[in-house]
Each structure stands twice: as C-alpha cells, then as structure tokens.
Scaffold this active site. Structure first.
Site, PDB file in Angstrom:
ATOM      1  N   GLU A  58      20.441 -49.073 -51.236  1.00  0.00           N
ATOM      2  CA  GLU A  58      19.504 -47.942 -51.168  1.00  0.00           C
ATOM      3  C   GLU A  58      19.492 -47.202 -52.494  1.00  0.00           C
ATOM      4  O   GLU A  58      20.489 -47.207 -53.232  1.00  0.00           O
ATOM      5  CB  GLU A  58      19.947 -46.997 -50.029  1.00  0.00           C
ATOM      6  CG  GLU A  58      19.034 -45.784 -49.872  1.00  0.00           C
ATOM      7  CD  GLU A  58      19.244 -45.034 -48.565  1.00  0.00           C
ATOM      8  OE1 GLU A  58      20.218 -45.328 -47.841  1.00  0.00           O
ATOM      9  OE2 GLU A  58      18.412 -44.142 -48.271  1.00  0.00           O
ATOM     10  N   ASN A 205      12.567 -46.695 -41.077  1.00  0.00           N
ATOM     11  CA  ASN A 205      14.017 -46.590 -40.921  1.00  0.00           C
ATOM     12  C   ASN A 205      14.356 -45.290 -40.210  1.00  0.00           C
ATOM     13  O   ASN A 205      13.826 -44.223 -40.563  1.00  0.00           O
ATOM     14  CB  ASN A 205      14.681 -46.576 -42.310  1.00  0.00           C
ATOM     15  CG  ASN A 205      16.150 -46.178 -42.240  1.00  0.00           C
ATOM     16  OD1 ASN A 205      16.987 -46.952 -41.805  1.00  0.00           O
ATOM     17  ND2 ASN A 205      16.462 -44.937 -42.628  1.00  0.00           N
ATOM     18  N   GLU A 206      15.232 -45.353 -39.254  1.00  0.00           N
ATOM     19  CA  GLU A 206      15.696 -44.148 -38.529  1.00  0.00           C
ATOM     20  C   GLU A 206      14.541 -43.187 -38.288  1.00  0.00           C
ATOM     21  O   GLU A 206      14.600 -42.001 -38.635  1.00  0.00           O
ATOM     22  CB  GLU A 206      16.871 -43.483 -39.281  1.00  0.00           C
ATOM     23  CG  GLU A 206      18.078 -44.402 -39.330  1.00  0.00           C
ATOM     24  CD  GLU A 206      19.405 -43.737 -39.700  1.00  0.00           C
ATOM     25  OE1 GLU A 206      19.403 -42.560 -40.106  1.00  0.00           O
ATOM     26  OE2 GLU A 206      20.445 -44.408 -39.557  1.00  0.00           O
ATOM     27  N   TYR A 272      27.787 -46.141 -37.422  1.00  0.00           N
ATOM     28  CA  TYR A 272      28.787 -45.867 -38.462  1.00  0.00           C
ATOM     29  C   TYR A 272      30.114 -45.491 -37.816  1.00  0.00           C
ATOM     30  O   TYR A 272      30.155 -44.955 -36.706  1.00  0.00           O
ATOM     31  CB  TYR A 272      28.304 -44.733 -39.373  1.00  0.00           C
ATOM     32  CG  TYR A 272      27.229 -45.200 -40.344  1.00  0.00           C
ATOM     33  CD1 TYR A 272      27.571 -45.916 -41.482  1.00  0.00           C
ATOM     34  CD2 TYR A 272      25.881 -44.934 -40.109  1.00  0.00           C
ATOM     35  CE1 TYR A 272      26.597 -46.358 -42.378  1.00  0.00           C
ATOM     36  CE2 TYR A 272      24.906 -45.376 -41.000  1.00  0.00           C
ATOM     37  CZ  TYR A 272      25.278 -46.086 -42.134  1.00  0.00           C
ATOM     38  OH  TYR A 272      24.322 -46.532 -43.018  1.00  0.00           O
ATOM     39  N   GLU A 330      22.463 -51.315 -40.209  1.00  0.00           N
ATOM     40  CA  GLU A 330      23.372 -50.406 -40.920  1.00  0.00           C
ATOM     41  C   GLU A 330      24.651 -50.292 -40.107  1.00  0.00           C
ATOM     42  O   GLU A 330      24.606 -49.905 -38.937  1.00  0.00           O
ATOM     43  CB  GLU A 330      22.757 -49.015 -41.117  1.00  0.00           C
ATOM     44  CG  GLU A 330      21.665 -48.991 -42.170  1.00  0.00           C
ATOM     45  CD  GLU A 330      21.146 -47.587 -42.491  1.00  0.00           C
ATOM     46  OE1 GLU A 330      21.912 -46.606 -42.356  1.00  0.00           O
ATOM     47  OE2 GLU A 330      19.967 -47.484 -42.865  1.00  0.00           O
ATOM     48  N   GLN A 379      27.169 -49.675 -47.811  1.00  0.00           N
ATOM     49  CA  GLN A 379      26.128 -50.307 -48.593  1.00  0.00           C
ATOM     50  C   GLN A 379      26.780 -51.166 -49.659  1.00  0.00           C
ATOM     51  O   GLN A 379      27.980 -51.066 -49.874  1.00  0.00           O
ATOM     52  CB  GLN A 379      25.230 -49.255 -49.227  1.00  0.00           C
ATOM     53  CG  GLN A 379      24.506 -48.380 -48.195  1.00  0.00           C
ATOM     54  CD  GLN A 379      23.374 -47.541 -48.817  1.00  0.00           C
ATOM     55  OE1 GLN A 379      23.049 -47.649 -49.998  1.00  0.00           O
ATOM     56  NE2 GLN A 379      22.797 -46.690 -47.997  1.00  0.00           N
TER      57      GLN A 379
HETATM   58  O1  AHR Z   1      23.437 -45.438 -45.395  1.00  0.00           O
HETATM   59  C1  AHR Z   1      23.207 -44.085 -45.603  1.00  0.00           C
HETATM   60  C2  AHR Z   1      22.166 -43.515 -44.669  1.00  0.00           C
HETATM   61  O2  AHR Z   1      22.631 -43.600 -43.362  1.00  0.00           O
HETATM   62  C3  AHR Z   1      20.848 -44.236 -44.617  1.00  0.00           C
HETATM   63  O3  AHR Z   1      19.985 -43.838 -45.633  1.00  0.00           O
HETATM   64  C4  AHR Z   1      20.317 -43.835 -43.296  1.00  0.00           C
HETATM   65  O4  AHR Z   1      19.449 -44.808 -42.751  1.00  0.00           O
HETATM   66  C5  AHR Z   1      21.545 -43.609 -42.455  1.00  0.00           C
HETATM   67  O5  AHR Z   1      21.513 -42.432 -41.773  1.00  0.00           O
END
Ligand code: AHR
Length: 526
Positions: A58, A205-206, A272, A330, A379
């Site tokens: 990103e 995205n999101e 995450y 992600e 990432q």
């Molecule tokens: O990976 C960092 C961020 O986490 C990304 O930009 C977003 O899609 C997610 O919330």
C-alpha cells in the site's frame, strides 16, 4: 475410542481436525504419544493455491517509497527505479501475487494521477497515512513492472469510495485492452504497447469503513454497479473480488452473498492480530512482550480458523455449490509502531512470535484450501507484519519472510488430509492446541509437512503415521531462537534464520520428530 475407528469417523466428514489428546489418551493408555499426526498421503484431492501466499503493498509509510521505489537516479542499486535487493529477496519467497495500491489508500487513489511523465504527475495528500504528500511517482506502469520483475500476478484494488464507475472502467481498459481506443493509445503513449494480463481486480476496500462507511445493503448494490463496467478485454478474464467483512461480521457476508454472490468470484475477509485486542489504546509492543502477549498473538491462527469456518457457513448457505471463494486479503499482526517512528506509517519489527503466527495461519489456510483461494499478508515491506525491512540502503528479512520461504513447498501442491492430536499449550486459564500442521504432495511426488510448536517453553515430541505412501528419506529445516522476542536488526540481520533440522527420524509407519520450543519446521519426505 481407538484412533483407527476415530479415523474412519473423521474421514467421512472432515479432512482435518485438531482435538484434545486427553480424551482418547486415557483409553489408549501409555502407547499413545502426546502428539500424534496422521497423514493420508493417498487421499489428496485439493490443490493448495499458491495465491494463499500472496502479499499486499500500500502507499503507506515506507512500503512503496523507499521499500520498493527509490527512483532511477538513486544511489541504491535499482532497475527502472525499483530496488534490486528487494526484488532479489522477494523472488526467493516466490511471491505469487501482490495487492496494490491499498488498503484505505485505494479508495482515494485516482489512477490517472500515476501515469505519464513523473515530473508532471500531480501531488496529492495521503489522508489516511500520516497526511504526507504523495508524488504519484509509483503508479500503474511502475507497479506492473515490479510484478514482472518479481514474477507475481497483480491484484489491483479499485476506487469505489471516491472514484467514479467510468474511472474504474477506464483503468481496466487501460491495463488490459489491445484495441485502438483512447485509453489504450494513452497507455501506448506512456510506453507500454502490449496490454498487461490482469486477473485479479477488487471492487473497493473496507467499504464498511475507510472505503466509504457503507452499509452492506448499499455496498452490495454499489458493487453490482461498478462490477458491471469491469469488462473482459482482448481475451483477459477478470476474477472479481468483492469487499468482504472485518473479523466476525457475518452479517456483512450474509448480505453480500444474498445480493451479489452471482456477480463475484471471491469475497474478501480482513483480520488483524493485536496482542491487547484494543484498536484505540495500547496495542502492544512488537519486541517487548511477555508470555501473555505471546499467547495472545499466536492464538490468532486458531481465531483465523474459527473466522473462516463461520464465514464459509454463511457463504455456503447462499452458494451451496461453493463457487465463490474466500479471499483473506489482509491478515497479520498489528502492534504499536516502533518508538520514534511516525504513528501513521505503521512501521513495526517482527519476531519469532510473528513467525509462529505466520506458520499457524498459513497452515490454517492450507487446511481450508478447498475454499480459501487467496490471502495477502499485510504488508510486504516496512509496514505491519512485513517480510522485509529497509533502512535507506540497508535491507533485512524478518522471521516471517523465512516462514514464507519455508512454506513455498506448498505452492500449488496437493493438500494431504491430516489429523493432529496434540497436547495443549496452556497459559494461565487459557489453552490452545500446542502444535499446528499441514501437509502436501508436490508435482515431483515429494511430501512436505509444515509444523509449528506454539509453546515458547517446551519442546514437543511428535509421532507421525504416514498412510498410503512409502518414503525412504527425511530431511528438514527449522526456524527457532533462544528468545521468543528474537528478531533481525540491521546490525544483526541473521539473528533469526532457518537451519537444518536433524531431529526427525523415519519409522516403520512414518516418522518421529522433536520440535524445539517456539519453532517452525518444514520436513521433506521422499
Ligand atoms: O493494512 C493497513 C490498513 O488496514 C489498510 O489500509 C486497511 O484496509 C486496513 O484497515
């Protein structure tokens, strides 16, 4: 219940199970080793898509700028502006696909800002990530060049949040068409005659958050509209990925599947792993942690498994033929940034803890290879659970990199059904299975087994029964360290790296192995 009869029962319904050894250990008495793996080498049906081993880049912090792009005039050795050291390292882990340009950045990215002579490209503010000025020097052509240099397939994430349908439509035409049309001629004018092959395209995205704060009902309609105008030009066929849920939000999945399933190839999921579980307060340090925070992170592989099962249940209700894939685009550990660094840049170190999280999660993806067809760790460089860190001209690879390299053996291999019965790893009043495992057979007939011992304190003796194959040779590699916080630094870049593994022995029915505490092991059986 005897293991043999248990096997029949299990094989009728599921290919893999992790269960508490205590329950049957009592009945099988002293002969049952505490940790037992059964590999059905003659029963593989599913290919583990190499795209499970995908990455994400990103415009965030030092991922693109410095991490990948240094510009043609940089003293750092580069090819057309892209770092040579980084390209060489990424080739070692055979990056199958790379997602770009975000993340949250994708929904404010206007692709036409990133084409044409670099000095004429407009500057914009990267509102999500530190408010820094983005000069757009790394755009479509540079990203596609990177993909070609590392041999990865591009995964482009389009702008739904702040971009128009026409803009998205034209981007796909610009990249993939061979026609004599204004967009395509613009690409030719910018130096690329032939279209690129672009299989993977994500529509936003999101979009439940940074991508527009939409409700699922609204996004499902928006998705259908944008997707309509993504065309298959010149023989290119686009695999369409719809924005999926965060964590356990199965309502999002339900609404998307009910209203848009037939328009998509894949539905995404983001998850995450935060040691404290808090987004607003202290997340936890990447390198200074105790066993409580070790446990809190490594258990996320199991949480990922639970999430996949939950979302697939919902998806399969709407799509009993299981046509739509789950794309975990992600995932990874998210800590407090390294002290003294820009909080908007999400720069963090990576330790043995991250290696175990990566190994556990990749084993989970392998086990769900029938439905999880793509995943992208967040990432690739200098951001979150990165595989590479850079400091100007210096570069190091993290323990997570080594796990990705050790797991390359599974790329496009056939998943072998396994059953794992193992002792728990207990911390305070919580427990998780102490081991993680998956196995595959590659095209040359070799069997690879990847194992993680999540327990940072004790080694684990494992007995493996290999059914349906005769093997004559076993070899292996191990990634471990004396300290659970061990990591590579620019002064000590090889503190954590794989070594050869000699604690595995063939037996009449399979093999035994002694896995060191906090270790990742890959075994090859021939
Ligand atoms: O990976 C960092 C961020 O986490 C990304 O930009 C977003 O899609 C997610 O919330």
């Amino acid at each position: 219940m005897k293991l043999e009869s248990l096997n029949h029962l299990l094989l009728a319904t599921v290919s893999t199970l992790v269960f508490d050894v205590g329950a049957f250990a009592q009945e099988t008495a002293t002969t049952t080793p505490a940790n037992r793996l059964v590999i059905h080498a003659d029963q593989g049906k599913t290919t583990i898509s190499k795209h499970i081993y995908g990455h994400f880049s990103e415009h965030l912090g030092r991922c693109i700028y410095e991490g990948i792009w240094v510009g043609e005039d940089s003293p750092i050795p580069n090819t057309r502006g892209i770092r040579n050291d980084v390209v060489a390292a990424l080739k070692q882990i055979k990056v199958p696909n790379l997602r770009w340009p975000g993340g949250c950045f994708a929904d404010e990215y206007h692709w036409k800002d990133g084409i044409g002579p670099r000095e004429q490209r407009p500057k914009i503010i990267n509102t999500h990530w530190g408010g820094v000025v983005e000069n757009n020097h790394f755009g479509t052509h540079e990203f596609m060049d990177l993909c070609e240099q590392i041999g990865a397939e591009p995964v482009i994430c389009g702008n739904v949040g702040s971009g128009t349908v026409q803009e998205m439509m034209e981007w796909v035409e610009y990249m993939t068409s061979d026609a004599d049309s204004p967009m395509v001629n613009l690409r030719r004018q910018n130096g690329r005659d032939k279209p690129w092959k672009l299989r993977y395209f994500a529509v936003g995205n999101e979009n439940w958050g940074c991508g527009g704060n939409m409700r699922p009902e609204y996004y499902a309609d928006v998705y259908r509209r944008y997707n309509t105008f993504i065309k298959n030009y010149s023989g290119n066929r686009v695999y369409r990925i719809a924005c999926g849920a965060s964590d356990g939000d199965t309502h999002w999945t339900d609404v998307l599947m009910a209203n848009a399933a037939r328009h998509m190839n894949g539905l995404s999921l983001h998850h995450y792993s935060l040691p404290t579980g808090s987004w607003s307060g202290r997340k936890g340090s990447a390198t200074k942690f105790d066993e409580k925070e070790w446990f809190a992170v490594v258990k996320h592989a199991q949480i990922m498994d639970d999430l996949i099962v939950k979302h697939l249940e919902v998806m399969d209700r709407h799509d009993p033929r299981k046509r739509v894939d789950l794309v975990v685009d992600e995932w990874g550990a998210w800590y407090d940034v390294e002290p003294g660094t820009n909080p908007g840049f999400l720069y963090q170190q990576s330790t043995m803890r991250d290696a175990l999280l990566a190994a556990g999660t990749l084993n989970v993806f392998n086990q769900h290879a029938d439905r999880v067809k793509m995943a992208n760790i967040a990432q690739i460089i200098n951001v979150l659970q990165a595989v590479i860190l850079t400091d100007k001209e210096r570069m190091l690879v993290t323990p997570t990199f080594h796990v990705f390299e050790m797991f390359t053996a599974h790329h496009d291999a056939t998943l072998l059904p396994t059953e794992l019965a193992c002792a728990d790893y207990t911390f305070e009043s919580n427990k998780i299975p102490g081991l993680s495992a998956s196995a595959s057979r590659d095209q040359a007939g070799r069997i690879h087994v990847t194992l993680g011992n999540l327990n940072p304190n004790s080694a684990a003796e494992l007995t493996c029964e290999l059914s349906g194959a005769k093997v004559q040779k076993i070899s292996g590699r191990v990634l471990t360290a004396d300290d659970m916080r061990a990591h590579n630094t620019f002064d000590q870049p090889d503190r954590v790296k794989p070594g050869s593994f000699t604690d595995a022995k063939l037996t009449a029915g399979g093999f035994t192995a002694k896995l060191p505490a906090k270790s990742v092991v890959v075994l090859e059986l021939e």
